[in-house]
Design a protein around this motif. Structure first.
Motif, mmCIF file in Angstrom:
data_model
loop_
_atom_site.group_PDB
_atom_site.id
_atom_site.type_symbol
_atom_site.label_atom_id
_atom_site.label_comp_id
_atom_site.label_asym_id
_atom_site.label_seq_id
_atom_site.Cartn_x
_atom_site.Cartn_y
_atom_site.Cartn_z
ATOM 1 N N THR A 160 -6.601 0.072 -2.404
ATOM 2 C CA THR A 160 -5.843 1.319 -2.450
ATOM 3 C C THR A 160 -6.162 2.120 -3.704
ATOM 4 O O THR A 160 -6.188 3.347 -3.687
ATOM 5 C CB THR A 160 -4.328 1.017 -2.372
ATOM 6 N N VAL A 164 0.849 -1.200 0.000
ATOM 7 C CA VAL A 164 0.000 0.000 0.000
ATOM 8 C C VAL A 164 0.882 1.247 0.000
ATOM 9 O O VAL A 164 0.644 2.190 -0.759
ATOM 10 C CB VAL A 164 -0.974 -0.006 1.202
ATOM 11 N N ASN A 196 1.218 4.281 -2.878
ATOM 12 C CA ASN A 196 0.950 5.677 -2.536
ATOM 13 C C ASN A 196 2.199 6.555 -2.510
ATOM 14 O O ASN A 196 2.097 7.763 -2.303
ATOM 15 C CB ASN A 196 0.240 5.756 -1.181
ATOM 16 N N ASN A 228 -3.770 3.692 4.048
ATOM 17 C CA ASN A 228 -4.024 4.725 3.052
ATOM 18 C C ASN A 228 -4.123 6.095 3.717
ATOM 19 O O ASN A 228 -3.609 7.085 3.195
ATOM 20 C CB ASN A 228 -5.277 4.391 2.235
#
Length: 157
Positions: free
Chosen positions: A98, A44, A48, A135
């Protein structure tokens, strides 16, 4: 690089983040395997672009006994042979969870079904919360440009 903001030092955000960290501790102590949690957290964070979380979860995974080859292949897990089917299902769920803005409909039924083959309801709930909290953490860290590299395994838990 210097951080734009120290969220822990501010009164309201500091209180909120203490609760956030408590939730993270509860997840750590859950029935979801530690290796799975750290692999998901790492994937994740890679998606990101959160350097501080990539740093943290790589080091936490290594401290928990994860081997370098698996950590190095998380970004290419689909082509790697070093992950179990359960871990692959969790990584796939993490990616779709995600990237919800990239795909109308969010997490597909097939992806959910593969995860449900390997994890019970409590573990699935843990995965969903873990992915969601990561997230959130990634977004806070990216927005405030938190620097990476100095994390020491165990410092937050």
């Amino acid at each position: 690089m210097d951080a734009r903001l120290n969220l822990l030092a501010e009164p309201v955000s500091g209180k909120i983040l203490k609760h956030f960290m408590s939730a993270g501790k509860l997840l750590k102590d859950s029935a979801l395997p530690t290796a799975t949690q750290e692999l998901v957290a790492l994937r994740v964070s890679q998606i990101n672009g959160c350097a501080v979380c990539v740093d943290m979860h790589t080091k936490e995974a290594a401290a928990a006994g994860e081997i370098p080859v698996r950590l190095n292949l998380v970004a290419a897990w689909r082509e790697a042979t070093v992950f179990t089917e359960a871990e692959r299902a969790a990584l796939e769920l993490a990616e779709e969870g995600t990237r919800v803005a990239d795909a109308a409909g969010g997490v597909g039924d097939e992806v959910w079904a593969r995860a449900a083959e390997h994890y019970d309801q409590e573990q699935l709930a843990t995965l969903v919360i873990l992915i969601s909290l990561l997230n959130m953490a990634n977004r806070m860290n990216v927005m405030t440009r938190q620097p990476a590299g100095d994390y020491v395994a165990g410092q937050l838990y």
